[in-house]
Design a protein around this motif. Sequence first.
Motif, PDB file in Angstrom:
ATOM      1  N   ASN A   1     -10.712   4.489  -3.205  1.00  0.00           N
ATOM      2  CA  ASN A   1     -10.050   5.804  -3.312  1.00  0.00           C
ATOM      3  C   ASN A   1     -10.257   6.463  -4.676  1.00  0.00           C
ATOM      4  OD1 ASN A   1      -9.104   5.475  -0.726  1.00  0.00           O
ATOM      5  ND2 ASN A   1      -7.145   4.644  -1.348  1.00  0.00           N
TER       6      ASN A   1
ATOM      7  N   ILE B   1       8.470   9.844 -10.884  1.00  0.00           N
ATOM      8  CA  ILE B   1       7.429  10.733 -10.353  1.00  0.00           C
ATOM      9  C   ILE B   1       7.937  11.325  -9.032  1.00  0.00           C
ATOM     10  CG2 ILE B   1       5.011  10.939  -9.638  1.00  0.00           C
ATOM     11  CD1 ILE B   1       5.369   9.956 -12.565  1.00  0.00           C
ATOM     12  N   PRO B   2       8.136  12.637  -8.999  1.00  0.00           N
ATOM     13  CA  PRO B   2       8.687  13.236  -7.781  1.00  0.00           C
ATOM     14  C   PRO B   2       7.642  13.313  -6.679  1.00  0.00           C
ATOM     15  CG  PRO B   2       8.088  14.965  -9.304  1.00  0.00           C
ATOM     16  CD  PRO B   2       7.810  13.659 -10.017  1.00  0.00           C
ATOM     17  N   LYS B   3       8.128  13.440  -5.467  1.00  0.00           N
ATOM     18  CA  LYS B   3       7.234  13.757  -4.369  1.00  0.00           C
ATOM     19  C   LYS B   3       6.690  15.154  -4.636  1.00  0.00           C
ATOM     20  CE  LYS B   3       7.076  13.074   0.508  1.00  0.00           C
ATOM     21  NZ  LYS B   3       7.615  13.649   1.704  1.00  0.00           N
ATOM     22  N   ASN B   4       5.369  15.298  -4.676  1.00  0.00           N
ATOM     23  CA  ASN B   4       4.786  16.589  -5.034  1.00  0.00           C
ATOM     24  C   ASN B   4       3.387  16.700  -4.429  1.00  0.00           C
ATOM     25  OD1 ASN B   4       3.261  17.954  -7.997  1.00  0.00           O
ATOM     26  ND2 ASN B   4       4.219  19.077  -6.338  1.00  0.00           N
TER      27      ASN B   4
ATOM     28  N   PHE C   1       7.479   8.838  -5.619  1.00  0.00           N
ATOM     29  CA  PHE C   1       7.995   9.534  -4.419  1.00  0.00           C
ATOM     30  C   PHE C   1       9.492   9.812  -4.563  1.00  0.00           C
ATOM     31  CE2 PHE C   1       4.204   7.302  -2.994  1.00  0.00           C
ATOM     32  CZ  PHE C   1       3.547   8.259  -2.257  1.00  0.00           C
TER      33      PHE C   1
ATOM     34  N   HIS D   1      -6.400  15.011  -5.303  1.00  0.00           N
ATOM     35  CA  HIS D   1      -7.358  14.001  -4.830  1.00  0.00           C
ATOM     36  C   HIS D   1      -8.376  14.604  -3.877  1.00  0.00           C
ATOM     37  CE1 HIS D   1      -4.498  10.360  -5.577  1.00  0.00           C
ATOM     38  NE2 HIS D   1      -4.630  11.159  -6.614  1.00  0.00           N
TER      39      HIS D   1
ATOM     40  N   THR E   1      -3.033   4.192  -6.816  1.00  0.00           N
ATOM     41  CA  THR E   1      -4.251   4.931  -7.151  1.00  0.00           C
ATOM     42  C   THR E   1      -3.911   6.248  -7.842  1.00  0.00           C
ATOM     43  OG1 THR E   1      -5.409   3.886  -5.315  1.00  0.00           O
ATOM     44  CG2 THR E   1      -6.368   5.912  -6.182  1.00  0.00           C
ATOM     45  N   THR E   2      -2.910   6.934  -7.328  1.00  0.00           N
ATOM     46  CA  THR E   2      -2.484   8.203  -7.932  1.00  0.00           C
ATOM     47  C   THR E   2      -2.078   7.976  -9.390  1.00  0.00           C
ATOM     48  OG1 THR E   2      -1.707   8.893  -5.762  1.00  0.00           O
ATOM     49  CG2 THR E   2      -0.877  10.133  -7.652  1.00  0.00           C
TER      50      THR E   2
ATOM     51  N   LEU F   1      -0.162  16.410  -6.172  1.00  0.00           N
ATOM     52  CA  LEU F   1      -0.779  15.116  -6.480  1.00  0.00           C
ATOM     53  C   LEU F   1      -1.777  14.744  -5.390  1.00  0.00           C
ATOM     54  CD1 LEU F   1       2.416  13.338  -7.792  1.00  0.00           C
ATOM     55  CD2 LEU F   1       0.356  13.827  -9.130  1.00  0.00           C
TER      56      LEU F   1
ATOM     57  N   GLY G   1       0.829  -1.193   0.000  1.00  0.00           N
ATOM     58  CA  GLY G   1       0.000   0.000   0.000  1.00  0.00           C
ATOM     59  C   GLY G   1       0.869   1.250   0.000  1.00  0.00           C
ATOM     60  N   GLY G   2       0.307   2.362  -0.402  1.00  0.00           N
ATOM     61  CA  GLY G   2       0.997   3.641  -0.297  1.00  0.00           C
ATOM     62  C   GLY G   2       2.144   3.841  -1.263  1.00  0.00           C
ATOM     63  N   VAL G   3       2.150   3.115  -2.383  1.00  0.00           N
ATOM     64  CA  VAL G   3       3.239   3.277  -3.357  1.00  0.00           C
ATOM     65  C   VAL G   3       2.810   4.141  -4.555  1.00  0.00           C
ATOM     66  CG1 VAL G   3       4.323   1.090  -2.712  1.00  0.00           C
ATOM     67  CG2 VAL G   3       2.675   1.132  -4.600  1.00  0.00           C
ATOM     68  N   ALA G   4       1.570   4.657  -4.515  1.00  0.00           N
ATOM     69  CA  ALA G   4       1.009   5.525  -5.566  1.00  0.00           C
ATOM     70  C   ALA G   4       0.318   4.756  -6.692  1.00  0.00           C
ATOM     71  CB  ALA G   4       2.049   6.504  -6.138  1.00  0.00           C
TER      72      ALA G   4
HETATM   73  N1  LIG Z   1       4.366  11.633  -5.938  1.00  0.00           N
HETATM   74  C1  LIG Z   1       3.650  11.890  -4.825  1.00  0.00           C
HETATM   75  N2  LIG Z   1       3.971  12.947  -4.037  1.00  0.00           N
HETATM   76  C2  LIG Z   1       3.271  13.200  -2.905  1.00  0.00           C
HETATM   77  N3  LIG Z   1       2.237  12.469  -2.481  1.00  0.00           N
HETATM   78  C3  LIG Z   1       1.864  11.412  -3.235  1.00  0.00           C
HETATM   79  C4  LIG Z   1       2.548  11.068  -4.433  1.00  0.00           C
HETATM   80  N4  LIG Z   1       1.962   9.971  -4.959  1.00  0.00           N
HETATM   81  C5  LIG Z   1       0.970   9.646  -4.128  1.00  0.00           C
HETATM   82  N5  LIG Z   1       0.898  10.503  -3.088  1.00  0.00           N
HETATM   83  C6  LIG Z   1       0.001  10.426  -1.922  1.00  0.00           C
HETATM   84  O1  LIG Z   1       0.425   9.313  -1.135  1.00  0.00           O
HETATM   85  C7  LIG Z   1      -0.687   8.588  -0.630  1.00  0.00           C
HETATM   86  C8  LIG Z   1      -0.644   7.148  -1.141  1.00  0.00           C
HETATM   87  O2  LIG Z   1      -0.795   7.165  -2.547  1.00  0.00           O
HETATM   88  P1  LIG Z   1      -1.837   6.187  -3.267  1.00  0.00           P
HETATM   89  O3  LIG Z   1      -1.842   6.538  -4.708  1.00  0.00           O
HETATM   90  O4  LIG Z   1      -3.148   6.208  -2.558  1.00  0.00           O
HETATM   91  O5  LIG Z   1      -1.107   4.783  -3.039  1.00  0.00           O
HETATM   92  P2  LIG Z   1      -1.677   3.283  -3.165  1.00  0.00           P
HETATM   93  O6  LIG Z   1      -2.875   3.335  -4.060  1.00  0.00           O
HETATM   94  O7  LIG Z   1      -0.538   2.489  -3.721  1.00  0.00           O
HETATM   95  O8  LIG Z   1      -2.018   2.854  -1.768  1.00  0.00           O
HETATM   96  C9  LIG Z   1      -1.917   9.355  -1.078  1.00  0.00           C
HETATM   97  O9  LIG Z   1      -2.299  10.226  -0.046  1.00  0.00           O
HETATM   98  C10 LIG Z   1      -1.449  10.149  -2.294  1.00  0.00           C
HETATM   99  O10 LIG Z   1      -2.176  11.343  -2.485  1.00  0.00           O
END
Ligand SMILES: Nc1ncnc2c1ncn2[C@@H]1O[C@H](COP(=O)(O)OP(=O)(O)O)[C@@H](O)[C@H]1O
Length: 254
Positions: free
Chosen positions: A42, A213-216, A186, A223, A15-16, A219, A10-13
Amino acid sequence: MVISVVNQKGGVAKTTTAINLAAGLTLEGRRVLLIDADPQTNATQVFIHPEIEISPENSIYNVIIKFAPLTSVVRATRFPNLDIAPSHIRLSGADLELAQVYDNRSERLKRAIDEVRNKYDYIIIDNPPALGLITINSFVASERLIVPVSTAFFALSGLVQLQETIQMVRQQLNPELEIMGLVCTFYEKTNVSRDVIRQLKVYFPEKVFQTYIPKNVSLEEAHSNHTHVFDYSRNSSGARAYRSLIKEILARSK
Ligand SMILES: Nc1ncnc2c1ncn2[C@@H]1O[C@H](COP(=O)(O)OP(=O)(O)O)[C@@H](O)[C@H]1O
Ligand SMILES: [Mg+2]
């Protein structure tokens, strides 16, 4: 082309990436369906107004468990050429429900997608952080996988298990399945980020996308504003990175 965004972490982006990939492809003139296959919903919450209530019957749950046609749950978003098949928390029990049946339990999503395949240029599936039967359904339905990998910490261990699962699916269920690429997310100019990327390139030569994809924060803010990053902040570093990733994906789609 059907593309799953997967990683059991989880939390690897995931969904983003799924959201901005789907939206960005429409901005390149493609017709796109985003399927939310994560019970955490999400992606659904980003594209469907919070006042609109989604029942299990109107969600992908009904498609996978009750054989409802995909068209019965697909909705238009407020963005042109972008449709969504919403998820529902009830989907969290679907793995157990599927484990108890034997009729094509891994092919439910593929069969549903087959009915709408011609209506879209791209079908993007956002997946749960697990390698259970929902994700297997996505693997069977997909031609390509995109794997976001967070470079914020060492997280390569899970990739071995992911690869084993892909191999199992290729041998038994879907020989066409291939990893299109791994996306470094990230990204920061730190030693950890650089080390993770260096190792990724050793394990997956050719597969790592050149775009990182930078931390930003845009993004994340997009959401919470119920939109994608190109709409929220089109010149942010996040938007620029996802635009560049989409160019690579279009090139690898040929
Ligand atoms: N490049 C990024 N920079 C900053 N925050 C990010 C970035 N990518 C995702 N996030 C945030 O990190 C959290 C986890 O991302 P998410 O896409 O939900 O991951 P996953 O679907 O893999 O669990 C979310 O709150 C999202 O908005
Ligand atoms: Mg997610």
